[in-house]
Design a protein around this motif. Structure first.
Motif, PDB file in Angstrom:
ATOM      1  N   PHE A   7       0.815  -1.213   0.000  1.00 40.34           N
ATOM      2  CA  PHE A   7       0.000   0.000   0.000  1.00 40.34           C
ATOM      3  C   PHE A   7       0.853   1.268   0.000  1.00 40.34           C
ATOM      4  O   PHE A   7       0.399   2.315  -0.472  1.00 40.34           O
ATOM      5  N   ARG A   8       2.092   1.179   0.503  1.00 44.25           N
ATOM      6  CA  ARG A   8       2.946   2.361   0.554  1.00 44.25           C
ATOM      7  C   ARG A   8       3.252   2.910  -0.839  1.00 44.25           C
ATOM      8  O   ARG A   8       3.510   4.103  -1.000  1.00 44.25           O
ATOM      9  N   PHE A  10       1.255   3.564  -3.040  1.00 46.72           N
ATOM     10  CA  PHE A  10       0.215   4.503  -3.466  1.00 46.72           C
ATOM     11  C   PHE A  10       0.493   5.934  -3.010  1.00 46.72           C
ATOM     12  O   PHE A  10      -0.214   6.855  -3.426  1.00 46.72           O
ATOM     13  N   ALA A  68      -2.451   4.615   2.830  1.00 48.83           N
ATOM     14  CA  ALA A  68      -1.262   4.239   2.064  1.00 48.83           C
ATOM     15  C   ALA A  68      -0.051   4.036   2.971  1.00 48.83           C
ATOM     16  O   ALA A  68       0.757   3.122   2.744  1.00 48.83           O
ATOM     17  N   ASP A  69       0.094   4.880   3.988  1.00 51.16           N
ATOM     18  CA  ASP A  69       1.273   4.804   4.851  1.00 51.16           C
ATOM     19  C   ASP A  69       0.886   5.220   6.262  1.00 51.16           C
ATOM     20  O   ASP A  69       0.822   6.412   6.579  1.00 51.16           O
ATOM     21  N   ASP A 106      -8.820   1.206  -6.311  1.00 54.69           N
ATOM     22  CA  ASP A 106      -7.681   1.490  -5.439  1.00 54.69           C
ATOM     23  C   ASP A 106      -8.005   2.630  -4.478  1.00 54.69           C
ATOM     24  O   ASP A 106      -7.692   2.562  -3.287  1.00 54.69           O
ATOM     25  N   LEU A 110      -8.195   2.331  -0.396  1.00 55.16           N
ATOM     26  CA  LEU A 110      -7.365   3.182   0.459  1.00 55.16           C
ATOM     27  C   LEU A 110      -8.214   3.952   1.468  1.00 55.16           C
ATOM     28  O   LEU A 110      -7.802   4.154   2.618  1.00 55.16           O
TER      29      LEU A 110
END
Length: 365
Positions: A7-8, A10, A68-69, A106, A110
């Motif tokens: 996911f990072r 993104f 994402a992070d 996506d 997220l």
């Protein structure tokens, strides 16, 4: 964790802006504000960003950034801002995520993930995150396939641990196990979903899923009994399926059960039915030949093996059994040729190699 790494990536789909000092939202003027790039390009193209940027796009960006992070340097401030402007962050994320699910999966995922990272106890958001997470495992470019499924299963199990009446979590667990080919588990979860579902239409949807998998679940249960050497129970299950629907795999497993009971004539009939219904895999030819051989019909066994070898010419087990039948019929020269050919195979097991050497010595081949 592998999913965090996935996911990072993104973060590359997020742009950061700073608002002017005269902006209306004073809480936002000291940190870089994330905007999902597709939203930015659409806003610029439409001219929407000439006067001001919609606060909702920034809030979406913050939630996406967290999804994402989760270790991003400004996430704590983003969460404070989200709490300031939103009455319920996860409800906001779910509403937007479901809006975007068709046009940008996506982005939707997220948003669900961001909400889950902030509040993993929100059952409806967690459910939506899980139900759109596990299908990612089946996209062609995904390396972390098992992790997507494992995480979705964990989240859904946590949901029903908090609320045993959360019917749609059971339903989604059924979907996952159905897709994994674990039909007994799928049936169990669908049945739980059915018991806990109230709306009539939803009940009928669950019943449709149960009808889809019921035969496969029955076969899986029969295989369980075969694995436990409880062949009579397996036969009862399989004959029950076959009384409704003629399935080649059901006939094959029925034949295997009869074979293990030493009922070779019944086994032979079931193998014949399996082939007639379209069974076309190497095991059916091999196991059928074994029943014929054990029923004192080596000529027919050889015929079936040759038919199997015409479809699977380099199958070691079929070739090995052909040698056994050739010896039984006294065709030692043919058996010798077959042994030499089989010994040339690269993927031969040590067991077959040893047995072939024993046969060579025993019959002076």
């Amino acid at each position: 964790m592998k999913l965090d790494k996935y996911f990072r990536k993104f973060i590359d789909k997020i742009a950061y802006i700073n608002l002017k000092e005269t902006a209306s939202y004073k809480l936002l003027d000291e940190i870089p504000l994330p905007i999902y790039m597709k939203d930015m390009s659409q806003g610029i193209a439409s001219g929407e960003f000439k006067e001001k940027i919609d606060i909702k796009i920034i809030l979406d960006g913050m939630l996406i950034n967290i999804g994402a992070d989760e270790d991003f340097i400004h996430n704590y401030k983003y969460i404070n801002i989200l709490n300031h402007y939103l009455e319920d962050i996860t409800a906001f994320g779910v509403r937007d995520g479901l809006t975007y699910i068709d046009e940008d999966k996506d982005k939707a995922l997220l948003l669900f993930r961001g909400g889950y990272k902030i509040n993993p106890s929100d059952n409806f958001n967690a459910y939506n995150y899980a139900r759109f997470l596990w299908p990612k495992a089946y996209e062609d470019d995904i390396k972390e396939k098992d992790d997507f499924v494992r995480e979705a299963l964990r989240i859904l199990q946590e949901i029903i641990g908090r609320d045993e009446n959360f019917a749609i979590a059971y339903y989604e667990l059924g979907n996952i196990y159905k897709n994994l080919g674990e039909y007994l588990k799928a049936r169990n979860y669908y049945n739980n979903a059915l018991r806990k579902t109230e709306p009539v239409e939803a009940k009928e949807e669950v019943r449709d899923r149960l009808r889809e998998i019921n035969d496969n679940a029955e076969i899986e249960e029969a295989l369980y009994y075969i694995g436990k050497s409880d062949y009579n129970k397996a036969i009862m299950k399989l004959t029950g399926i076959l009384s409704i629907r003629k399935r080649p795999d059901a006939y094959y497993y029925l034949a295997v059960a009869y074979q293990n009971l030493g009922q070779y004539e019944n086994s032979i009939m079931a193998f014949e039915n399996a082939l007639n219904e379209g069974a076309d895999f190497r095991e059916v030819y091999n196991d059928y030949a074994i029943s014929l051989y054990l029923n004192e019909n080596p000529e027919k066994a050889l015929e079936i093996i040759k038919k199997g070898l015409s479809k699977y010419p380099e199958d070691p087990r079929l070739s090995y059994n052909k040698i056994q039948v050739e010896i039984k019929l006294g065709r030692l020269s043919v058996a010798k040729e077959d042994i030499e050919k089989l010994l040339s195979y690269d993927d031969l097991t040590e067991e077959i190699k040893e047995n072939l050497q024993i046969i060579k010595g025993q019959f002076n081949l």
